[in-house]
Design a protein around this motif. Structure first.
Motif, short mmCIF file in Angstrom:
data_model
loop_
_atom_site.label_atom_id
_atom_site.label_comp_id
_atom_site.label_asym_id
_atom_site.label_seq_id
_atom_site.Cartn_x
_atom_site.Cartn_y
_atom_site.Cartn_z
N VAL A 14 -2.28 -0.09 38.47
CA VAL A 14 -2.21 -1.14 39.39
C VAL A 14 -3.51 -2.04 39.09
O VAL A 14 -4.67 -1.86 39.57
CB VAL A 14 -2.16 -0.51 40.79
CG1 VAL A 14 -2.83 -1.64 41.58
CG2 VAL A 14 -0.96 0.34 41.20
N VAL A 15 -3.17 -3.66 39.04
CA VAL A 15 -4.35 -4.40 38.35
C VAL A 15 -5.04 -5.03 39.73
O VAL A 15 -3.67 -6.28 39.87
CB VAL A 15 -4.21 -4.84 37.21
CG1 VAL A 15 -5.44 -6.25 36.08
CG2 VAL A 15 -4.26 -3.68 36.04
N VAL A 51 1.34 -2.68 38.06
CA VAL A 51 1.39 -4.23 38.47
C VAL A 51 0.27 -4.72 38.75
O VAL A 51 -1.00 -4.42 38.89
CB VAL A 51 1.69 -3.36 40.27
CG1 VAL A 51 1.84 -4.04 41.65
CG2 VAL A 51 2.45 -2.71 39.90
N LEU A 52 0.26 -6.00 38.91
CA LEU A 52 -0.63 -7.28 39.27
C LEU A 52 -0.56 -8.11 41.03
O LEU A 52 0.44 -8.18 40.87
CB LEU A 52 -0.41 -8.01 37.77
CG LEU A 52 -1.06 -8.99 37.84
CD1 LEU A 52 -3.14 -8.67 37.96
CD2 LEU A 52 -0.98 -10.54 36.32
N THR A 53 -1.54 -7.57 41.47
CA THR A 53 -1.55 -8.38 42.32
C THR A 53 -2.73 -8.95 42.86
O THR A 53 -4.27 -8.55 42.13
CB THR A 53 -1.34 -6.80 43.55
OG1 THR A 53 -0.98 -7.93 44.79
CG2 THR A 53 -2.44 -5.84 43.16
N GLY A 54 -3.18 -8.76 43.80
CA GLY A 54 -4.52 -9.85 44.45
C GLY A 54 -5.39 -9.05 45.40
O GLY A 54 -4.53 -8.54 46.18
N ILE A 122 7.98 -9.44 42.84
CA ILE A 122 8.14 -8.62 44.18
C ILE A 122 7.51 -9.37 45.12
O ILE A 122 5.80 -9.71 44.76
CB ILE A 122 7.54 -6.85 44.15
CG1 ILE A 122 8.55 -6.94 43.18
CG2 ILE A 122 8.50 -6.44 45.31
CD1 ILE A 122 10.16 -6.56 43.75
N ALA A 123 7.70 -10.20 45.86
CA ALA A 123 6.60 -11.23 46.61
C ALA A 123 6.70 -10.08 48.42
O ALA A 123 7.84 -9.79 48.67
CB ALA A 123 7.81 -11.98 47.62
N SER A 124 5.61 -10.38 49.08
CA SER A 124 5.19 -10.40 50.76
C SER A 124 6.25 -11.77 51.43
O SER A 124 5.76 -12.70 49.86
CB SER A 124 4.68 -9.74 50.91
OG SER A 124 3.32 -10.88 51.17
N LEU A 187 4.74 -4.31 49.80
CA LEU A 187 4.50 -4.68 48.95
C LEU A 187 4.26 -3.81 48.07
O LEU A 187 4.97 -3.91 46.98
CB LEU A 187 3.86 -5.58 48.90
CG LEU A 187 3.18 -6.53 47.67
CD1 LEU A 187 5.15 -7.13 47.21
CD2 LEU A 187 2.53 -7.84 47.95
N LEU A 188 3.11 -3.42 48.25
CA LEU A 188 2.81 -2.43 46.94
C LEU A 188 3.33 -1.12 46.30
O LEU A 188 4.13 -0.49 45.54
CB LEU A 188 1.82 -1.66 47.26
CG LEU A 188 0.08 -2.82 46.26
CD1 LEU A 188 -1.24 -2.39 46.21
CD2 LEU A 188 0.08 -3.01 44.92
N PRO A 189 3.79 -0.46 47.71
CA PRO A 189 4.76 1.19 47.87
C PRO A 189 6.43 0.31 46.41
O PRO A 189 6.78 0.93 45.82
CB PRO A 189 4.78 1.43 48.84
CG PRO A 189 4.30 0.97 49.69
CD PRO A 189 3.35 -0.68 49.59
N THR A 190 6.95 -1.00 47.12
CA THR A 190 8.23 -1.10 46.83
C THR A 190 7.98 -1.43 44.61
O THR A 190 8.61 -1.42 44.05
CB THR A 190 8.43 -2.41 47.18
OG1 THR A 190 9.14 -2.36 48.53
CG2 THR A 190 9.80 -2.93 46.40
#
Length: 259
Positions: A14-15, A51-54, A122-124, A187-190
Motif C-alpha cells: 500500500v503506497v 494499492v495507491l491511495t492518499g 476503486i472509489a470511495s 475502500l482500503l479493505p476492498t
C-alpha cells in the motif's frame, strides 16, 4: 515526515501519498519520493500487487502543487518530462505489477491523470474527479486528454475537460471510469482484497498479461490482435502439459470455493 508511506503485507504494497494538509498535492519533492517508492515495490519480489491511495479522506491528490507553480512555472517543463522523478504517471507506469488506485477523495487535474495511470480504480463515496487544466490555463501533459476519452467516450471527456466540473463517484462508476464505489471505511479493505486476488497470479504471467493489454490498447484493433497472436504463440509453446493440468485443478478448486 515522509511524503510517501509504504506498507507491505500478504504480497500487497500500500503506497500512500502523505501530504493530507495540502490535499496530497504533487510537489516536486513528493514526485521524487513517489518514483523511488514505485521503483522499490516494483523490484521487491515479496510484492505482487500495489494499492495507491492518499492520506486522509479529503483528497487522493489535488494534482500539481499550485503554490509551487504560483511562485515559478519553471517546474512545468520538468513535470512534463519522461523522468519518473518528475512525472508521477511515469513513476506508476514503471511498475510492471498490477496497481490498484484506491481513490479516497478528490482527484483533480494532475491527480486525475495519476489515477488514470492505475490499472484498476476503486472509489470511495467521497471520491470526485475534475479536470481543471483549461481553467488553470495549462495543457495536460500526463495523458489525460487521450486516456479519458478512451475510457468514458469523447463527448463525456469533452464535457469534463471543457467545463472543469466535478464528477461524483456514482456517476464515475456509471460512466465506466471506476470499477466500483464503496463506503469510505471499506475502500482500503476492498482494494486490498482485489490486490490479493491479483497477487495470487504467477507474477511473471501477471506482468506479461498486463503488458499485453496495455501495449495492445495503444494500437489499432487489427494490430493489437496481431500482437496478441505473436505473444501468445511465443509464450504458449513454452508451457508444459503438466503445468496446465496442475493449474486447471487449482482453478477448479478456486471456482468451487467461490461458488
Amino acid at each position: 515526515m515522509p511524503l510517501i508511506l509504504i506498507e507491505i503485507a500478504d504480497g500487497v504494497a500500500v503506497v500512500t501519498l502523505n501530504r493530507p494538509e495540502a490535499m496530497n498535492a504533487l510537489s516536486a519533492a513528493l514526485r521524487v519520493e513517489l518514483a523511488e517508492a514505485m521503483l522499490a515495490v516494483a523490484s521487491d519480489d515479496t510484492v505482487r500487487a500495489v494499492v495507491l491511495t492518499g492520506a486522509g479522506t479529503r483528497a487522493f491528490t489535488a494534482g500539481l502543487d499550485l503554490k509551487e507553480l504560483g511562485a515559478s512555472t519553471a517546474g512545468l517543463g520538468a513535470a512534463n518530462a519522461t523522468d519518473p522523478r518528475d512525472n508521477p504517471v511515469r513513476a506508476v507506469e514503471q511498475c510492471a505489477k498490477p496497481v490498484i488506485g484506491a481513490i479516497n477523495g478528490v482527484a483533480i487535474t494532475g491527480g486525475f491523470e495519476l489515477a488514470l495511470a492505475c490499472d484498476v480504480l476503486i472509489a470511495s463515496t467521497n471520491a470526485r474527479f475534475a479536470d481543471t487544466h483549461a481553467r488553470v490555463g495549462i495543457m495536460p501533459g500526463w495523458g489525460l486528454s487521450q486516456k479519458l476519452s478512451r475510457m468514458i467516450g469523447l463527448s463525456r471527456a469533452k464535457e469534463l475537460s471543457l467545463t472543469g466540473n466535478f464528477l461524483d463517484a456514482a456517476t464515475a462508476e456509471r460512466w465506466g471510469l471506476v470499477n466500483r464505489v464503496v463506503e469510505a471505511d471499506a475502500l482500503l479493505p476492498t482494494a486490498m482484497a482485489l490486490a490479493r486476488d491479483m497477487a495470487s497470479i504467477d507474477p511473471a504471467m501477471a506482468a506479461a498479461y498486463k503488458a499485453l493489454i496495455d501495449d495492445g490498447f495503444a494500437l489499432p484493433f487489427g494490430e493489437g490482435m496481431t500482437l496478441e497472436a505473436e505473444r501468445s504463440i511465443a509464450a504458449n509453446t513454452q508451457v508444459a502439459p503438466e503445468a496446465v493440468e496442475q493449474a486447471r485443478q487449482a482453478v477448479m478448486a478456486r471456482g468451487r470455493s467461490q461458488g
